[in-house]
Design a protein around this motif. Structure first.
Motif, PDB file in Angstrom:
ATOM      1  N   GLU A  84     -18.292  69.546  28.543  1.00  0.00           N
ATOM      2  CA  GLU A  84     -16.862  69.530  28.245  1.00  0.00           C
ATOM      3  C   GLU A  84     -16.228  70.881  28.567  1.00  0.00           C
ATOM      4  N   LYS A  85     -16.921  71.954  28.214  1.00  0.00           N
ATOM      5  CA  LYS A  85     -16.412  73.289  28.556  1.00  0.00           C
ATOM      6  C   LYS A  85     -16.522  73.560  30.049  1.00  0.00           C
ATOM      7  N   GLN A  92     -21.042  69.023  24.652  1.00  0.00           N
ATOM      8  CA  GLN A  92     -20.146  70.170  24.498  1.00  0.00           C
ATOM      9  C   GLN A  92     -20.243  71.124  25.691  1.00  0.00           C
ATOM     10  N   SER A 119     -16.461  71.267  32.588  1.00  0.00           N
ATOM     11  CA  SER A 119     -15.548  70.452  33.386  1.00  0.00           C
ATOM     12  C   SER A 119     -14.083  70.764  33.096  1.00  0.00           C
ATOM     13  N   LYS A 120     -13.775  71.079  31.843  1.00  0.00           N
ATOM     14  CA  LYS A 120     -12.385  71.301  31.471  1.00  0.00           C
ATOM     15  C   LYS A 120     -11.991  72.771  31.501  1.00  0.00           C
ATOM     16  N   GLY A 121     -12.940  73.630  31.858  1.00  0.00           N
ATOM     17  CA  GLY A 121     -12.605  75.044  31.933  1.00  0.00           C
ATOM     18  C   GLY A 121     -11.642  75.319  33.070  1.00  0.00           C
ATOM     19  N   PRO A 122     -10.916  76.430  32.996  1.00  0.00           N
ATOM     20  CA  PRO A 122      -9.942  76.737  34.049  1.00  0.00           C
ATOM     21  C   PRO A 122     -10.629  77.060  35.376  1.00  0.00           C
ATOM     22  N   SER A 123     -10.240  76.315  36.393  1.00  0.00           N
ATOM     23  CA  SER A 123     -10.691  76.573  37.767  1.00  0.00           C
ATOM     24  C   SER A 123     -12.205  76.460  37.923  1.00  0.00           C
ATOM     25  N   THR A 124     -12.859  75.611  37.133  1.00  0.00           N
ATOM     26  CA  THR A 124     -14.309  75.471  37.268  1.00  0.00           C
ATOM     27  C   THR A 124     -14.665  74.561  38.429  1.00  0.00           C
ATOM     28  N   SER A 153     -12.497  73.275  40.476  1.00  0.00           N
ATOM     29  CA  SER A 153     -11.695  73.680  41.634  1.00  0.00           C
ATOM     30  C   SER A 153     -12.330  74.834  42.386  1.00  0.00           C
ATOM     31  N   GLY A 172     -17.912  61.509  34.351  1.00  0.00           N
ATOM     32  CA  GLY A 172     -16.983  62.609  34.624  1.00  0.00           C
ATOM     33  C   GLY A 172     -17.454  63.507  35.754  1.00  0.00           C
ATOM     34  N   ASN A 217     -15.761  64.138  39.477  1.00  0.00           N
ATOM     35  CA  ASN A 217     -15.491  65.467  40.044  1.00  0.00           C
ATOM     36  C   ASN A 217     -16.104  65.602  41.434  1.00  0.00           C
TER      37      ASN A 217
END
Length: 592
Positions: A257-258, A254, A260-265, A267, A351, A355
């Motif tokens: 998941e937060k 968990q 990697s899928k968080g906004p602009s993390t 990036s 994953g 990245n």
């Protein structure tokens, strides 16, 4: 004019400011003004910023000292007044001497005083900024209290567990604790000790030529991401504590998941890694141009929060952190028991590796594109009149054909420089030194030419500029034949060549246009060229095949139908008769 001059403990002349009668020479510099405007207060902060400089013969070698000393601004007024009054006293005592024998040491003294004054000024501003560098946005007392905590204190009921489970919990604790140290010992130190004091000094008028955004990039965004990572770990640990088997797989899954899928993390790290090279170049530039920046770095380094870490050590920390995360995950995976748990962790590791590959590809693409932009300014494309002197060009076309249309060809986002290096071109029984470029779509042969004019990159002179004059037209990789010239055959005419290979340029009608026989420097260099050529040709052919298939409507329709539910389609295709297959193909053609 008599002036009281005393010497302080620091060895500097402490003088009494002259009165109004002693400033009678001011009328030669400033015209008459109303009496209320001419009145000034005592000290260096008077409204009349008057600097009296005696008549001194300034040599060419020392004029820059005078210019730098008097161009420092109002903050140096007291030191300049003290220096000029001391100069008047010196020349008053030695007025009987020959003017030609006077020593201009007073200008050096004036420069030294102004330099020390600037140093005292930057020290005062930086120290004041460091004392008040408290940022409420990133303050978190709960996270700071967890810095000295151990893995036994974090995970309760750890008595009597097996050694393997202890290593598992230590690996989970290391994931959290390393992120906590990265946040407080590196990111926040870089922000509170360097970035914020620099911005406060700029408010006071110091170090205005330094751009904090170019030097620190998206540091604030990385601080928020790292703090969110630590807070998410603690919240997951409190809401779903480990069971009796101390299994933290759900917590780690968990968490990432937060992350990697968080906004602009990802990036955000990608942007920082891409700009890192430009940041280090900019740091070297401001160190050379801005003298007071070295003093700023020295004061910041002496802060106890730095732990003797240089600015370069802190700037590279985000790159080291993002590459360390997969290593920490693999350590947790190594001590994880149970097949389902290991499979879930394996997906998280894949994953993160994906990245990292995307970040690495972005960094390599940027460096490659910067090199292509540099080559575009250095490669010289001769006109058709220079390449083919016998060619007749009508007068109305000479201006249009005076330059090649492909001058801006190289800097393309999809072009990639695979390999480059010096070679020897064999022609007319002799060898000529050339410089070759192998791109992902063509091979270019040039000759090196040095120009007498010096060029500057970002204000720094790099000596004589180097240009590459194109000798032959570019050879596309889809219309060339690469041959390895075996020099071991004694009877062959190629026996005199060493480490040679041949490139044959063909047209679309398989006509031989040109042949280039090239010699490498040594055996390793030749093998390197052959390897890069083979890889480039194979990749180019595969890309061409994909592009060609994408442009085929029938193939795309059929491929889309074949991609979904592969096992079921295979089974249906086995049971399908030939007539049904033909019917399906005809339906696809009608739709197209």
């Amino acid at each position: 004019m008599l002036v009281d001059v005393t010497v302080s403990d620091e060895g500097e002349a402490q003088t009494i400011h002259p009165n109004k009668e002693q400033l009678s020479r001011r009328h030669a510099i400033v015209p008459d003004q109303p009496e209320e405007q001419q009145s000034s207060s005592d000290g260096c902060c008077s409204t009349d910023n008057v600097i009296i400089v005696p008549h001194v013969k300034i040599s060419t070698n020392e004029s820059h000292l005078y210019n730098r000393a008097i161009s420092s601004g109002g903050g140096m007024l007291a030191d300049l007044q003290r220096a000029t009054i001391a100069a008047q006293a010196f020349y008053a005592e030695n007025s009987n001497e020959n003017p030609k024998t006077r020593s201009p040491w007073i200008l050096k003294r004036l420069y030294e005083w102004s330099h020390r004054a600037k140093r005292r000024e930057i020290i005062k501003h930086v120290q004041a900024a460091l004392e008040t560098s408290v940022d409420h946005e990133f303050e978190d007392e709960q996270l700071e209290k967890l810095m000295p905590i151990t893995w036994e204190e974090m995970f309760e009921r750890t008595e009597g567990i097996l050694l393997k489970r202890q290593k598992y919990l230590q690996a989970v604790w290391e994931l959290f604790h390393s992120e906590l140290k990265f946040l407080h010992r590196q990111l926040l130190v870089l922000r509170h000790v360097y970035k914020e004091p620099l911005k406060k000094c700029q408010v006071e008028g110091c170090l205005l030529t330094v751009e904090p955004d170019l030097l620190f990039g998206n540091l604030d965004q990385l601080c928020r991401i790292s703090r969110g990572f630590c807070q998410t770990f603690l919240s997951l640990l409190h809401t779903s504590p480990p069971d009796t088997d101390f299994d933290c797989t759900e917590l780690v899954v968990q968490l990432f998941e937060k992350f990697s899928k968080g906004p602009s993390t990802i990036s955000a790290y990608q942007a920082y890694c891409i700009n890192y090279r430009a940041t280090m170049e900019y740091l070297q530039t401001i160190r050379q141009k801005e003298e007071r920046f070295a003093e700023f770095e020295r004061i910041c380094l002496s802060d106890e929060r730095c732990f003797r870490l240089q600015l370069e050590d802190l700037l590279i920390a985000p790159l080291q952190r993002i590459t360390r995360l997969p290593i920490l995950l693999k350590e947790i995976f190594r001590h994880t028991e149970g097949v389902p748990q290991r499979e879930r962790l394996e997906k998280v590791i894949e994953g993160m590796n994906e990245n990292l590959r995307s970040i690495d590809d972005s960094v390599q693409w940027l460096h490659n594109f910067e090199r292509l932009q540099q080559l575009q300014t250095q490669v010289v494309w001769p006109s058709i009149m220079e390449l083919e002197p016998r060619t007749f060009v009508p007068d109305f076309l000479k201006v249009a054909l005076g330059r090649q249309f492909c001058e801006n060809l190289l800097a393309h986002p999809r072009r990639k420089l695979i390999h480059e290096g010096p070679l020897e071109l064999v022609e007319n029984g002799r060898t000529v030194d050339v410089y070759a470029f192998l791109f992902n779509d063509m091979f270019l042969l040039t000759k090196t030419k040095r120009c007498a004019s010096k060029i500057k990159v970002k204000g720094t002179s790099i000596g004589k500029s180097e240009h590459y004059v194109v000798q032959k037209q570019p050879v596309p990789l889809d219309s060339c034949v690469f041959c390895d010239a075996d020099s071991n055959e004694a009877a062959s005419s190629m026996s005199a060549l060493r480490y040679a290979f041949v490139i044959i340029h063909l047209t679309r009608y398989y006509q031989v246009v040109s042949i280039c026989t090239l010699q490498a420097l040594d055996k390793h260099d030749k093998e390197r060229w052959i390897e890069k050529f083979q890889e480039s040709i194979e990749n180019y052919e595969s890309i061409q095949l994909k592009d060609m298939l994408k442009c085929t409507p029938l193939f795309s329709s059929l491929s889309l139908r074949r991609c979904s539910s592969s096992r079921l389609i295979r089974k249906d295709q086995r049971e399908m008769s030939n007539d049904e297959k033909k019917k399906e193909i005809n339906e696809c053609c009608e739709k197209i």
